[in-house]
Scaffold this motif. Structure first.
Motif, PDB file in Angstrom:
ATOM      1  N   CYS A  16       0.833  -1.215   0.000  1.00 54.34           N
ATOM      2  CA  CYS A  16       0.000   0.000   0.000  1.00 54.34           C
ATOM      3  C   CYS A  16       0.867   1.265   0.000  1.00 54.34           C
ATOM      4  CB  CYS A  16      -0.961   0.033   1.198  1.00 54.34           C
ATOM      5  SG  CYS A  16      -2.275  -1.189   1.086  1.00 54.34           S
ATOM      6  N   HIS A  17       1.974   1.176  -0.708  1.00 53.37           N
ATOM      7  CA  HIS A  17       2.919   2.301  -0.757  1.00 53.37           C
ATOM      8  C   HIS A  17       3.874   2.041  -1.921  1.00 53.37           C
ATOM      9  CE1 HIS A  17       6.128   5.068   0.435  1.00 53.37           C
ATOM     10  NE2 HIS A  17       5.237   5.657   1.243  1.00 53.37           N
ATOM     11  N   PHE A  18       3.942   3.000  -2.860  1.00 52.92           N
ATOM     12  CA  PHE A  18       4.779   2.797  -4.037  1.00 52.92           C
ATOM     13  C   PHE A  18       6.265   2.787  -3.684  1.00 52.92           C
ATOM     14  CE2 PHE A  18       0.915   3.739  -6.332  1.00 52.92           C
ATOM     15  CZ  PHE A  18       1.047   3.009  -7.504  1.00 52.92           C
ATOM     16  N   GLY A  19       6.661   3.610  -2.729  1.00 52.84           N
ATOM     17  CA  GLY A  19       8.070   3.654  -2.356  1.00 52.84           C
ATOM     18  C   GLY A  19       8.541   2.347  -1.745  1.00 52.84           C
ATOM     19  N   ARG A  20       7.753   1.833  -0.795  1.00 51.68           N
ATOM     20  CA  ARG A  20       8.132   0.566  -0.157  1.00 51.68           C
ATOM     21  C   ARG A  20       8.083  -0.586  -1.170  1.00 51.68           C
ATOM     22  NH1 ARG A  20       4.910   2.677   4.127  1.00 51.68           N
ATOM     23  NH2 ARG A  20       3.170   1.327   3.513  1.00 51.68           N
ATOM     24  N   THR A  49      -6.749   3.556  -5.587  1.00 57.72           N
ATOM     25  CA  THR A  49      -7.031   4.979  -5.372  1.00 57.72           C
ATOM     26  C   THR A  49      -5.796   5.567  -4.726  1.00 57.72           C
ATOM     27  OG1 THR A  49      -8.065   4.525  -3.214  1.00 57.72           O
ATOM     28  CG2 THR A  49      -9.518   4.612  -5.137  1.00 57.72           C
ATOM     29  N   ARG A  50      -5.377   6.722  -5.243  1.00 58.29           N
ATOM     30  CA  ARG A  50      -4.132   7.319  -4.792  1.00 58.29           C
ATOM     31  C   ARG A  50      -4.410   8.686  -4.204  1.00 58.29           C
ATOM     32  NH1 ARG A  50      -3.889   4.676  -9.564  1.00 58.29           N
ATOM     33  NH2 ARG A  50      -2.066   3.417 -10.157  1.00 58.29           N
ATOM     34  N   SER A  51      -3.705   8.988  -3.144  1.00 61.59           N
ATOM     35  CA  SER A  51      -3.728  10.328  -2.561  1.00 61.59           C
ATOM     36  C   SER A  51      -2.326  10.646  -2.066  1.00 61.59           C
ATOM     37  CB  SER A  51      -4.746  10.412  -1.413  1.00 61.59           C
ATOM     38  OG  SER A  51      -4.297   9.644  -0.300  1.00 61.59           O
ATOM     39  N   THR A  52      -2.143  11.851  -1.596  1.00 64.04           N
ATOM     40  CA  THR A  52      -0.815  12.212  -1.082  1.00 64.04           C
ATOM     41  C   THR A  52      -0.501  11.454   0.189  1.00 64.04           C
ATOM     42  OG1 THR A  52      -1.817  14.071   0.097  1.00 64.04           O
ATOM     43  CG2 THR A  52      -0.889  14.520  -2.105  1.00 64.04           C
ATOM     44  N   ARG A  53      -1.520  10.918   0.843  1.00 59.29           N
ATOM     45  CA  ARG A  53      -1.292  10.227   2.108  1.00 59.29           C
ATOM     46  C   ARG A  53      -1.187   8.708   1.967  1.00 59.29           C
ATOM     47  NH1 ARG A  53      -5.136  13.047   6.684  1.00 59.29           N
ATOM     48  NH2 ARG A  53      -4.180  15.144   6.643  1.00 59.29           N
ATOM     49  N   LYS A  54      -1.975   8.115   1.062  1.00 60.85           N
ATOM     50  CA  LYS A  54      -2.015   6.649   1.023  1.00 60.85           C
ATOM     51  C   LYS A  54      -2.421   6.136  -0.346  1.00 60.85           C
ATOM     52  CE  LYS A  54      -6.704   6.608   2.971  1.00 60.85           C
ATOM     53  NZ  LYS A  54      -7.558   6.097   4.069  1.00 60.85           N
ATOM     54  N   VAL A  55      -2.180   4.856  -0.503  1.00 60.30           N
ATOM     55  CA  VAL A  55      -2.585   4.121  -1.694  1.00 60.30           C
ATOM     56  C   VAL A  55      -3.481   2.973  -1.229  1.00 60.30           C
ATOM     57  CG1 VAL A  55      -1.834   2.708  -3.634  1.00 60.30           C
ATOM     58  CG2 VAL A  55      -0.475   4.693  -2.940  1.00 60.30           C
ATOM     59  N   GLU A  56      -4.682   2.872  -1.827  1.00 57.92           N
ATOM     60  CA  GLU A  56      -5.615   1.819  -1.434  1.00 57.92           C
ATOM     61  C   GLU A  56      -6.131   1.088  -2.666  1.00 57.92           C
ATOM     62  OE1 GLU A  56      -8.596   4.026   0.722  1.00 57.92           O
ATOM     63  OE2 GLU A  56      -7.747   3.358   2.647  1.00 57.92           O
ATOM     64  N   LEU A  57      -6.462  -0.175  -2.441  1.00 57.97           N
ATOM     65  CA  LEU A  57      -7.064  -0.959  -3.509  1.00 57.97           C
ATOM     66  C   LEU A  57      -8.516  -0.564  -3.724  1.00 57.97           C
ATOM     67  CD1 LEU A  57      -5.700  -4.529  -2.655  1.00 57.97           C
ATOM     68  CD2 LEU A  57      -5.254  -3.288  -4.778  1.00 57.97           C
TER      69      LEU A  57
END
Length: 304
Positions: A16-20, A49-57
């Motif tokens: 749930c994080h592109f960087g990780r 769904t993407r936001s500046t805070r999180k990434v969710e399925l």
């Protein structure tokens, strides 16, 4: 759809994080984000769904994650199975056994193969005469055959595993049954129970040869196709028989096994495969059988 994109998607979905996810995949984040966008474009649905805070399925992404994991597991299983097939650890094998080997070799070999090569499915066929095994090898219904040479086909590879003497089988009530050994000449007046004649059984020919060297030819012969029937007929008092020594592993009440006095005829037990056989699991089983029994000496086929 490229398999690597499915791996990329699973990593992002689980982190749930592109960087990780990028660090886990040992790649830079921008190319990973681009790959996920291309996957979504190919599918025509949003997986995250993407936001500046999180990434969710998304709900579609959640369902696709379940199936994507199944796909990866299936592919991993397929790769593992392919490797095991190439190593001779997986496959199916039909093995034929001549009558005497059915009661001696079949049980011990089956135990060894099931313990050491559990990925090989065995189809064991007992009480097969040599000509029937050769036919089955040539038409592909058998992969290996334990039979009695000679083999009259140049398309079969035959390796002798052992030689064994003929022994006598007498009814327990027979006057000679209590002896330590019996002279074959002493059985000249007895009816004989034998395997089939007309070149159907190598043992039949060995029995007749042994009797003739002892000065007689059996005057009464009753032919049967199976070892268990042959010994049962002797136990019932219908006659006597000569069989390979390994048959004494077959215990039937009323039958007495006795070695023959003096030199006696010997018969060979051989392992046969198709000459063009290249399957790794067949080679592995053949090698294990040769190690279990010994032998493995090549034998040149006799042409018709």
């Amino acid at each position: 759809m490229e398999l690597r994109r499915i791996h990329y998607f699973i990593a992002v979905a689980e982190e749930c994080h592109f960087g990780r996810a990028a660090a886990r995949l040992r790649m830079a984040q921008p190319p990973l984000s681009q790959q996920i966008k291309q996957l979504e474009a190919e599918m025509g649905v949003a997986l995250f769904t993407r936001s500046t805070r999180k990434v969710e399925l998304t709900p579609a992404g959640e369902r696709f994650l379940d199936r994507a994991r199944q796909i990866v597991v299936s592919i991993d299983d397929a790769v593992e199975e392919a490797v095991r097939v190439a190593d001779g650890m997986l496959g199916s094998l039909a093995i034929g056994f001549t009558g005497s080997a059915t009661y001696d070799l079949l049980p011990s070999l089956a135990r060894v193969l099931r313990a050491e090569l559990p990925g090989i499915e065995l189809d064991l066929k007992g009480e097969m005469l040599t000509p029937d095994q050769v036919t089955a090898l040539l038409d592909g219904t058998l992969d290996l055959g334990f039979l009695r040479p000679p083999v009259r086909s140049l398309d079969i590879d035959v390796r002798v595993l052992r030689r064994e003497p003929l022994i006598a089988v007498l009814p327990e009530a027979h006057p000679l049954a209590g002896r330590a050994k019996v002279r074959l000449a002493d059985l000249r007046d007895e009816p004989f129970i034998t395997y089939p004649s007309h070149h159907r059984s190598v043992v039949y020919e060995a029995v007749i040869d042994a009797c003739q060297r002892s000065g007689f030819t059996p005057s009464q012969v009753h032919e049967v196709g199976e070892t268990s029937t042959l010994v049962s007929f002797v136990a019932a008092g219908l006659g006597v028989a000569l069989v390979p020594a390994s048959v004494q592993h077959l215990k039937i009440t009323g039958a007495q096994y006795l070695p023959l006095a003096g030199n006696t005829e010997e018969v060979e037990l051989a392992l046969a495969t198709r000459l063009d056989e290249r399957s790794a699991h067949v080679a592995r089983v053949r090698a294990r059988a040769e190690k279990l029994i010994g032998g493995g000496r090549p034998l040149r086929a006799r042409p018709n």
